[in-house]
Design a protein around this motif. Sequence first.
Motif, mmCIF file in Angstrom:
data_model
loop_
_atom_site.group_PDB
_atom_site.id
_atom_site.type_symbol
_atom_site.label_atom_id
_atom_site.label_comp_id
_atom_site.label_asym_id
_atom_site.label_seq_id
_atom_site.Cartn_x
_atom_site.Cartn_y
_atom_site.Cartn_z
ATOM 1 N N LYS A 1 0.801 -1.040 0.083
ATOM 2 C CA LYS A 1 0.049 -0.104 -0.111
ATOM 3 C C LYS A 1 0.765 1.266 0.109
ATOM 4 N N GLN B 1 -5.124 2.865 -6.956
ATOM 5 C CA GLN B 1 -6.047 4.151 -7.181
ATOM 6 C C GLN B 1 -7.047 4.050 -8.610
ATOM 7 N N ALA C 1 -10.781 7.969 -5.578
ATOM 8 C CA ALA C 1 -10.403 7.005 -5.218
ATOM 9 C C ALA C 1 -9.400 6.403 -5.166
ATOM 10 N N ASP C 2 -8.309 6.548 -4.116
ATOM 11 C CA ASP C 2 -7.251 6.553 -3.754
ATOM 12 C C ASP C 2 -7.150 4.496 -3.503
ATOM 13 N N ASP C 3 -8.303 3.832 -3.349
ATOM 14 C CA ASP C 3 -8.179 2.565 -3.166
ATOM 15 C C ASP C 3 -9.685 1.375 -4.130
ATOM 16 N N ASP D 1 -11.336 -0.448 -3.506
ATOM 17 C CA ASP D 1 -12.057 -1.100 -2.684
ATOM 18 C C ASP D 1 -12.611 0.116 -2.073
ATOM 19 N N GLN D 2 -12.689 0.768 -1.622
ATOM 20 C CA GLN D 2 -12.687 2.236 -1.253
ATOM 21 C C GLN D 2 -13.921 3.188 -2.559
ATOM 22 N N ALA D 3 -13.837 3.249 -3.591
ATOM 23 C CA ALA D 3 -13.895 3.361 -5.415
ATOM 24 C C ALA D 3 -16.078 2.671 -5.132
ATOM 25 N N ALA E 1 -17.245 1.291 -2.764
ATOM 26 C CA ALA E 1 -17.809 1.350 -1.408
ATOM 27 C C ALA E 1 -18.531 3.110 -1.482
ATOM 28 N N ALA E 2 -18.048 3.380 -2.362
ATOM 29 C CA ALA E 2 -17.968 5.049 -2.621
ATOM 30 C C ALA E 2 -19.580 5.513 -3.915
#
Length: 371
Positions: A100, A265, A274-276, A278-280, A282-283
């Motif tokens: 990471k 990213q 998004a920086d990852d 899984d974040q993208a 979720a968002a």
Amino acid sequence: MRITHRSGRALHLSYCTNVHPAEDLPGIVTQLDAFARPVRERLGADVLGLGLWLAAPAAAELAADPRARRRLRAELDARGLEVVTLNGFPYAAFQAPVVKHAVYHPDWTTEARLKYTLDLARVLDDLLPDDAVRGSISTLPLAWRDPWQPEQRDAAARNLERLAAGLTPFPRVRVGFEPEPGCIVETTTQATDLLQAVDTDRLGICLDLAHLACAWEEPAEALQRLENAGIPVVKVQVSAALEVTDPVVAGGVLRQYAEPRFLHQTRSASGPAADDLDQALAAGLPGPWRIHFHVPLHVAPAPPLTSTTPVLEAALRNLMAADEPWCDHLDVETYTWDVLPAGRRPAGPAELADGIAGELAYTRDLLEKLS
């Protein structure tokens, strides 16, 4: 491998060894036999180029010992391998269980990053083939974007001046800063803003084609921007990112790529980021997306995913189109083979060698067509 451009200039094509975990000198030599020599044999090449990755301790050991550098050169020669470029982006532990954000440390505000890069320059100067015009080292684009206050900016600027001065004893060696999503230098526009004051005889850009695609940059415009600013492309990393038109429809397949080791990213064409991965997910970022997950060049991802190989091919067309090529160091950098979804990752060393050879054959054939 070497490919002759129509100008008569040799293009050096290699694969980056940061896909392998070895970090000490005995381990590095062992992986030459496990992977590099088999790849060369699969391709039927007399000589195979390596984009060698040396972790900081190994680089320091080699830099301090001329005899060790000669031994490594002899080990390479004995196996039909050559090195004109080093990957100096990861400092150490690049194949650890979790990497990471750690890959961005130490950054260019630190003494450790400067010393590591100058150690690499000393090593590369002795590894370069006698007939090689130049050598290259890729490095991180200054730092991750946060924190970046005036004191960090000033410390980095001082270190870049010291880097250029420190390269003076190695006139064939240049260092390329590699724009990457989320970093201080993410795009070629930022590169022209932040790097135009550097010594461009010794410093320039390493253009990673997956990163270029994730920034949604057009290759021709990006190259023209760098040329207008007088910033040379000293190295190209031939890589492809994941792409998806509708992330909602592809959500199930995309989740297979949300793995814990590397940062992926994610950038939407309309701007949200998004920086990852899984974040993208979720968002619920709007599509289409390009995702910083280096995927094999010669094998399409599972539908409905695609890859950014059209951007890669457009970039290489532009790089090779002039009477003289923009850059003569091209390094295939797919370091993610071991974290691909189950069923797509190699089952062992032989399958990994097959995959690397397939990527190099794809790139070789494309460069021969364009040259």
